[in-house]
Write a protein that holds these residues in place. Structure first.
Motif, PDB file in Angstrom:
ATOM      1  N   HIS A  85       0.814  -1.224   0.000  1.00 35.93           N
ATOM      2  CA  HIS A  85       0.000   0.000   0.000  1.00 35.93           C
ATOM      3  C   HIS A  85       0.843   1.268   0.000  1.00 35.93           C
ATOM      4  CE1 HIS A  85       0.190  -0.016   4.529  1.00 35.93           C
ATOM      5  NE2 HIS A  85       0.013   1.271   4.404  1.00 35.93           N
ATOM      6  N   TRP A 214      -7.364  -3.243   9.107  1.00 39.74           N
ATOM      7  CA  TRP A 214      -7.392  -2.968  10.550  1.00 39.74           C
ATOM      8  C   TRP A 214      -7.869  -4.170  11.361  1.00 39.74           C
ATOM      9  CZ3 TRP A 214      -4.740   1.289  11.188  1.00 39.74           C
ATOM     10  CH2 TRP A 214      -4.891   2.365  10.322  1.00 39.74           C
ATOM     11  N   THR A 654       2.905   1.857  17.114  1.00 42.32           N
ATOM     12  CA  THR A 654       2.970   2.358  15.737  1.00 42.32           C
ATOM     13  C   THR A 654       1.780   3.247  15.418  1.00 42.32           C
ATOM     14  OG1 THR A 654       1.729   0.458  14.951  1.00 42.32           O
ATOM     15  CG2 THR A 654       4.119   0.242  14.937  1.00 42.32           C
ATOM     16  N   THR A 655       1.895   3.930  14.313  1.00 46.17           N
ATOM     17  CA  THR A 655       0.755   4.706  13.816  1.00 46.17           C
ATOM     18  C   THR A 655       0.899   4.854  12.303  1.00 46.17           C
ATOM     19  OG1 THR A 655      -0.525   6.723  14.102  1.00 46.17           O
ATOM     20  CG2 THR A 655       1.841   6.966  14.167  1.00 46.17           C
ATOM     21  N   GLY A 656       0.013   5.653  11.683  1.00 47.90           N
ATOM     22  CA  GLY A 656       0.121   5.902  10.253  1.00 47.90           C
ATOM     23  C   GLY A 656       1.520   6.430   9.946  1.00 47.90           C
ATOM     24  N   GLY A 657       2.134   5.912   8.890  1.00 49.11           N
ATOM     25  CA  GLY A 657       3.520   6.307   8.589  1.00 49.11           C
ATOM     26  C   GLY A 657       4.493   5.227   9.019  1.00 49.11           C
ATOM     27  N   SER A 658       4.067   4.404  10.013  1.00 50.97           N
ATOM     28  CA  SER A 658       4.904   3.271  10.428  1.00 50.97           C
ATOM     29  C   SER A 658       4.795   2.148   9.406  1.00 50.97           C
ATOM     30  CB  SER A 658       4.458   2.710  11.779  1.00 50.97           C
ATOM     31  OG  SER A 658       4.451   3.695  12.765  1.00 50.97           O
ATOM     32  N   SER A 659       3.898   2.314   8.465  1.00 44.33           N
ATOM     33  CA  SER A 659       3.735   1.289   7.442  1.00 44.33           C
ATOM     34  C   SER A 659       5.030   1.099   6.686  1.00 44.33           C
ATOM     35  CB  SER A 659       2.661   1.715   6.451  1.00 44.33           C
ATOM     36  OG  SER A 659       1.435   1.318   6.929  1.00 44.33           O
ATOM     37  N   PHE A 675       2.552  -3.312   8.666  1.00 44.92           N
ATOM     38  CA  PHE A 675       1.649  -2.660   7.712  1.00 44.92           C
ATOM     39  C   PHE A 675       0.350  -2.170   8.304  1.00 44.92           C
ATOM     40  CE2 PHE A 675      -1.652  -5.871   6.628  1.00 44.92           C
ATOM     41  CZ  PHE A 675      -1.114  -7.020   7.198  1.00 44.92           C
ATOM     42  N   ASP A 676       0.044  -2.524   9.527  1.00 45.58           N
ATOM     43  CA  ASP A 676      -1.281  -2.133  10.024  1.00 45.58           C
ATOM     44  C   ASP A 676      -1.331  -2.285  11.533  1.00 45.58           C
ATOM     45  OD1 ASP A 676      -3.785  -1.166   9.563  1.00 45.58           O
ATOM     46  OD2 ASP A 676      -4.636  -3.011   8.772  1.00 45.58           O
ATOM     47  N   ARG A 677      -2.457  -1.903  12.108  1.00 48.25           N
ATOM     48  CA  ARG A 677      -2.724  -2.184  13.521  1.00 48.25           C
ATOM     49  C   ARG A 677      -4.055  -2.901  13.607  1.00 48.25           C
ATOM     50  NH1 ARG A 677      -2.873   3.750  15.504  1.00 48.25           N
ATOM     51  NH2 ARG A 677      -2.814   4.064  13.258  1.00 48.25           N
TER      52      ARG A 677
END
Ligand code: ASP
Length: 721
Positions: A85, A214, A654-659, A675-677
């Motif tokens: 993604h 998610w 983690t958060t968005g951007g940790s992908s 890639f996700d939480r």
């Protein structure tokens, strides 16, 4: 006072991190904090200098800020691994209905076949220095926020100039941390030529799509491979056929042993933003206003777009990136709402604020500094709630590229009516000329069925605005109608506007641009009339919003400073909110209990991919993969269970951007790619919940297995197998 407090906070941070070690899995630590985390007790078995070693080789240097996420070097030939993604935009931009690389994926078997990933750059940290003291050196007690900001700006410029002179080859910037309470100098080596090497089929890279997004148990092969290219002399250069693969000093090696439940893991990456040091009024506003509204509006947009393109592959490709990211945020926000309620987060924050108020009130100096901060925050959010209805409606109408174009045109005409020196700076001299040129080109990027439907919904909602905020043109259209007739009347008006709008023809635009703003609003049709209706009030509210944002910046700095000081006094180790800078996080391979009596194990397997397979939509398993499953041809990629591990759950922060962040074992070897939480963890952006804080990664075994199954043997051997 300002200086003293800040210094106290920094000193406390140092002491806190050393003295109060706990096996906490919460924390997006800055790289210069790694050494104080007592990681060997937590399970790390390599020297921390192998992870972060400013100026020298290290895992930090193999970790890249890439696209909207993170990536990492995985070979000495500049091979980059990231998420499907994260690389998706690059693939979408080269896909067509005939060469549908989105569906089929893309494999370059040779270097010549590696296709340019347009718009992608990769940044690696080469310089990292705490410059808080220097940046705040001009800040004095009693300064207003503006004066403080000016002092910071001047100092920042000096620090940046000096660093640029010393490191002309690096991209230098200063990152603000904790809402302007700390600053780091960062020097990136920026690689500008990135190419696509291998992207698996969509049905692998996005298996389960929105249904599984998610969620866990998960079975998604969310990975891709890119390559970094530089000029033949090794310097970063824009795309050029003559460029050669970049040879990084540091790259990650794949672990020979598969991770097991309970194993220590760590990650480096570039998490985008968290809001953990913000106040209860902010969270209350998010919970009551912004999130529900966004959930509603995003849901509508996704729905309308999907219906409009059904059966039309060309359109699906054109809107693929937009809808994918809308759907991603939509589901994330729903999770956040549930999480805020589950944690009773507003009340929790209120309790913390009461404790904070009690703490500072007993110290006159602190009381002078912090008194009134919370009340001012409360007023700001009350103001936002008041202004929201109009601003949101305006925003919805302006989501239409035509409406937004009409407003630009109207503004241009208004500006041209005033003497040049009094116009907005973007409307003078050459800039005005360029603007006119662009306006003559007309609106772009709209697709009428989608635009019409969304505009209609916005218009219907606009009718419900409170007295004094109503949009005259919309009211006029429905005048004399019964309630049931409102939508059809508006729909007819919109249809008519599309059919006859002068904005949509070159001649029409030319004519309009020769008129006064009033004349254009009069004769230009619906979109221009609405533009005229919106313009003044929207400008006024936008100005209010800007003033509020300035206040918010000041108050957030004070509040973060104060609340951090209290938390540190309570013996907590602190890390700053995410800000897209390099962060370290660690944890363990660990399942979780989403519901009473349900324990979700941390590893999924190919068996689960097959269990979900329906043969259509989001759950198609390509035939070659089915064959591999049937023949049990797993080679060395099966784990102790005899099956290929697919996804992996760990409790890193983690958060968005940790992908795309690399997940490594205790020895610093690659075991997966984040890639996700899980859905229950989306609330982490406001507050980390250790019970539910789990991130999801693709297992390295699955990545290599998929490469083998789909014939990407060149990638497999480059990974060292
Ligand atoms: N999916 C996210 C990303 O794209 C990761 C996350 O939010 O956990 O960065």
């Amino acid at each position: 006072m300002v200086k003293r407090l800040t210094t106290t906070i920094l000193a406390l941070a140092a002491i806190g991190a050393g003295a109060h070690f706990a096996f906490t899995d919460e924390g997006q630590w800055t790289p210069d904090q790694i050494g104080r985390l007592n990681l060997h007790r937590a399970g790390l078995s390599i020297p921390v200098e192998q992870i972060f070693n400013p100026g020298g080789p290290g895992i930090h240097e193999a970790t890249l800020r890439l696209g909207g996420g993170t990536g990492e070097f995985v070979s000495p030939e500049g091979l980059i691994m990231t998420n499907h993604h994260v690389a998706f935009g690059a693939v979408a931009s080269i896909a067509t209905a005939e060469q549908d690389y989105i569906t089929d994926g893309y494999l370059a078997r040779t270097r010549e076949e590696e296709i340019r990933a347009r718009g992608y750059t990769a940044r690696m940290v080469q310089l990292y220095e705490d410059v808080t003291a220097r940046v705040l050196s001009g800040v004095r007690e009693g300064m207003s926020f503006e004066e403080r900001r000016e002092a910071i700006r001047t100092a920042t410029e000096a620090v940046v100039d000096e660093a640029r002179r010393e490191h002309p080859d690096l991209e230098i910037s200063i990152s603000a941390f904790s809402y302007g309470n700390a600053f780091k100098l960062v020097g990136f080596k920026m690689i500008r030529d990135i190419r696509i090497v291998y992207v698996p089929p969509f049905s692998v890279g996005n298996y389960g799509a929105d249904t599984d997004n998610w969620m866990f148990p998960r079975h998604t092969g969310d990975f891709s491979f890119l390559r970094a290219y530089v000029a033949p002399d090794g310097s970063p250069a824009p795309y050029n056929r003559e460029n050669v693969p970049y040879r990084p000093r540091s790259w990650l090696k794949v672990a020979s042993r598969a991770p097991e439940e309970g194993d220590f893991v760590f990650m480096l990456g570039f998490p985008g933003s968290t809001m953990r040091y913000l106040d209860s009024y902010y969270v209350a506003y998010e919970r009551a206003c912004r999130l529900p509204y966004q959930i509603m509006i995003l849901g509508e947009r996704i729905d309308v777009m999907r219906r409009a393109w059904e059966g039309d592959r060309e359109l699906q490709i054109r809107f693929a990136t937009t809808v994918k990211s809308l759907a991603n945020v939509h589901k994330n926000y729903q999770g956040k709402v549930v999480g805020i309620d589950r944690m009773d987060l507003v009340a929790r924050k209120q309790v913390e604020e009461a404790a904070w108020t009690g703490w500072y009130s007993s110290q006159p100096e602190l009381k002078r500094r912090y008194d009134g901060v919370l009340e001012a925050l409360e007023r700001i959010y009350a103001g936002m709630r008041e202004d929201d209805p109009f601003l949101l409606t305006a925003g919805e109408l302006l989501y239409s590229p035509i409406q937004s174009y009409a407003l630009n045109l109207y503004e241009y005409l208004l500006q041209m009516e005033i003497p040049e020196e009094r116009r907005g700076t973007n409307y003078r001299g050459e800039q005005a000329e360029q603007r006119k040129e662009r306006l003559l080109e007309g609106p772009a990027g709209y697709y009428q069925p989608v635009d019409h439907e969304l505009y209609l919904r916005a218009a219907v909602r606009g009718l419900a605005l409170p007295e004094g905020q109503k949009i005259a043109t919309l009211q006029h259209i429905v005048e004399g109608q019964e309630l049931q007739g409102y939508a059809p009347a508006l729909s007819r008006a919109i249809d008519e506007a599309y059919a006859s709008s002068p904005l949509l023809s070159p001649d029409g635009r030319e004519r309009l641009l020769a008129l006064s703003a009033d004349e254009a609003a009069d004769r230009g049709g619906l979109f221009l009339r609405i533009a005229a209706d919106l313009r003044d009030r929207r400008n006024e509210l936008n100005e209010r919003r800007q003033a509020r944002n300035r206040d918010l910046a000041r108050l957030r700095q004070l509040y973060a400073e104060g609340i951090m000081a209290l938390r540190q006094q309570q013996g907590k180790m602190l890390y700053p909110d995410a800000n897209r800078s390099l962060r370290f996080s660690y944890g363990y391979v660990r399942g979780y209990e989403p519901k009473d009596a349900v324990y979700i194990k941390p590893l999924t397997h190919l068996k689960g991919v097959m269990e979900k397979e329906t043969g259509e939509g989001e759950f198609i398993v390509p035939e070659v993969l089915q064959q591999a499953w049937r023949s049990r041809a797993f080679g060395r990629w099966a784990d102790a269970s005899g099956d290929v591990p697919v996804n992996l759950l760990t409790n890193c922060d983690t958060t968005g951007g940790s992908s795309g962040s690399p997940v490594m074992n205790a020895r610093g070897e690659l075991v997966g790619i984040n890639f996700d939480r899980v859905w229950e963890a989306t609330v982490n952006d406001y507050n980390f919940d250790p019970e539910f804080g789990r991130n999801i990664s693709v297992h390295m075994h699955y990545i290599i297995f998929i490469c083998e199954v789909f014939g990407a043997s060149n990638v497999v051997s480059e990974l060292g197998f």
